[in-house]
Design a protein around this motif. Sequence first.
Motif, PDB file in Angstrom:
ATOM      1  N   LYS A 187      39.183  31.279  33.669  1.00  0.00           N
ATOM      2  CA  LYS A 187      40.335  30.695  34.390  1.00  0.00           C
ATOM      3  C   LYS A 187      41.017  29.594  33.589  1.00  0.00           C
ATOM      4  N   SER A 214      43.068  26.719  39.110  1.00  0.00           N
ATOM      5  CA  SER A 214      42.520  27.329  40.329  1.00  0.00           C
ATOM      6  C   SER A 214      43.664  27.914  41.147  1.00  0.00           C
ATOM      7  N   GLU A 215      43.279  28.710  42.142  1.00  0.00           N
ATOM      8  CA  GLU A 215      44.268  29.303  43.036  1.00  0.00           C
ATOM      9  C   GLU A 215      45.064  28.206  43.752  1.00  0.00           C
ATOM     10  N   HIS A 274      42.689  42.793  46.531  1.00  0.00           N
ATOM     11  CA  HIS A 274      41.958  42.418  45.320  1.00  0.00           C
ATOM     12  C   HIS A 274      41.100  41.198  45.647  1.00  0.00           C
ATOM     13  N   ASP A 275      39.794  41.353  45.568  1.00  0.00           N
ATOM     14  CA  ASP A 275      38.894  40.246  45.892  1.00  0.00           C
ATOM     15  C   ASP A 275      39.049  39.090  44.902  1.00  0.00           C
ATOM     16  N   ASP A 276      39.246  39.432  43.636  1.00  0.00           N
ATOM     17  CA  ASP A 276      39.370  38.410  42.596  1.00  0.00           C
ATOM     18  C   ASP A 276      40.844  38.134  42.343  1.00  0.00           C
ATOM     19  N   GLU A 279      41.923  38.856  38.698  1.00  0.00           N
ATOM     20  CA  GLU A 279      41.351  40.106  38.185  1.00  0.00           C
ATOM     21  C   GLU A 279      41.993  40.556  36.875  1.00  0.00           C
TER      22      GLU A 279
END
Length: 475
Positions: A187, A214-215, A274-276, A279
């Motif tokens: 990341k 981060s998100e 999408h879990d990630d 991704e």
Amino acid sequence: MDDTHILSVGIDLGTSTTQLVLARLTIKNFASAFSVPRINISKKEIIYRSKIIFTPLISQDEIDAEKIKEFVATEYKKAGIDKSDIQMGAVIITGETARKKNSSAVTQALSDYAGDFVVATAGPDLESVIAGKGAGTNKLARKYLKNVVNIDVGGGTSNLGLFDDDDVIDTACFDVGGRIVKLDPNKRVTYISEKVQKIINDQNLNIKVGQITSEKELKPLVNELCLIINNTIGLGPKSKYFDLFITNHALKTTDKIDGVTFSGGVADCIYKNHDDPFEYGDIGVLLGRALKTSPIFKEKKVYPSAETIRATVVGAGSHTTDVTGSTIEYSKGLLPIRNLPILKVSKHEEEAGKKSLESSIKRRIKWYETNNELNDVALAVNGLRTPKYADIINYADAIITGAKELIDKGKPLIVIVSEDMAKALGHNIYSKLPQNYPFICIDSVKVENGDYIDLGEPVAGGEVLPVIVKTLVFG
């Protein structure tokens, strides 16, 4: 004539991804035994879809041509075919990849990998047309009698094509995509586009190259990019960065958009879970999630697309062989011509009169400009079934004025008219061109934007030109 089967390939080199499709086309003669052959595709079968890879780059501004050749060779081997089996196909270079300094060298490097290739470095407007057709937006517009816009959100750009029936009535492009911020598996930010950096600086966002993110930290940026995409079709409060992200131009009007389709890699992130969120090592998943909850889905009818990430892959060049008859005008020595892209004026712009036809030609010629170089094109209009002499004059004047940039650069002026009026129109246009200017005017041939055309040597005492219209079949 018995049915003929041909093998065709399509290769799409996009900002983010490169992919390949193989198709088997069945060619059939639909004419009776005593008629001129009328050959069309009767069936198209996708027989192989390659894996999708990230477009290999040597640097930020150079494509790795050798790795692309290796990819194509490997996929041919997996499909169990030899490159000599391929009879035709297309290579389309789109998005940021079309701006790379060696994009033309890449198409040359791939020239051994197909028979009769249509090769196009698609500028942003042409890419909008191709992606919209690949997504099936034109068919939806025709089916529901609505104006439907396709938003193709790729890695580097978002291309918009607005369709009314089969007519492309407007296009636009914005530098918003899933890979304008890239991250490594930890990341850590590895790349930020110049325009995104402007937002980061303005809003004091804690996002820097070399720094783990981060998100939560990316959310304000992603929301701003999502707002810009909404703004492209007239939704939401206008972002202060809207104009900054325009690649070439925005849509001229947004109040006539009835429906929306999405294509491109980010469209997969809209429709699939999408879990990630990281991704793909970029912000594509986050942007897809933001779009799914944006005003577009609340205020517009969103239609399912025929294709998402593969919308711009060109499955094959489907050849419709035809001849254009006695009402033709052409310069000697100019033929044959192969793989000429079609620039077709929309019906309503043509019917709006001389000035509208003129400005439409002038604007659409820009679709075929890449890296400040203007490519050869064929201008297509519907024409009139029973034109008066004044109509012929108006058409000729509008074409000459609209195509001024082509003429100033000495490009051949090639005009295709659906109705039977090429002889009179051709004579009139030719009289207004510089002496001995390269010129062709043919009629009774139906073409659309996104098609390519071959014009053969004249036959039957010079009265007939063989014509092959290559309609890009999207897979």
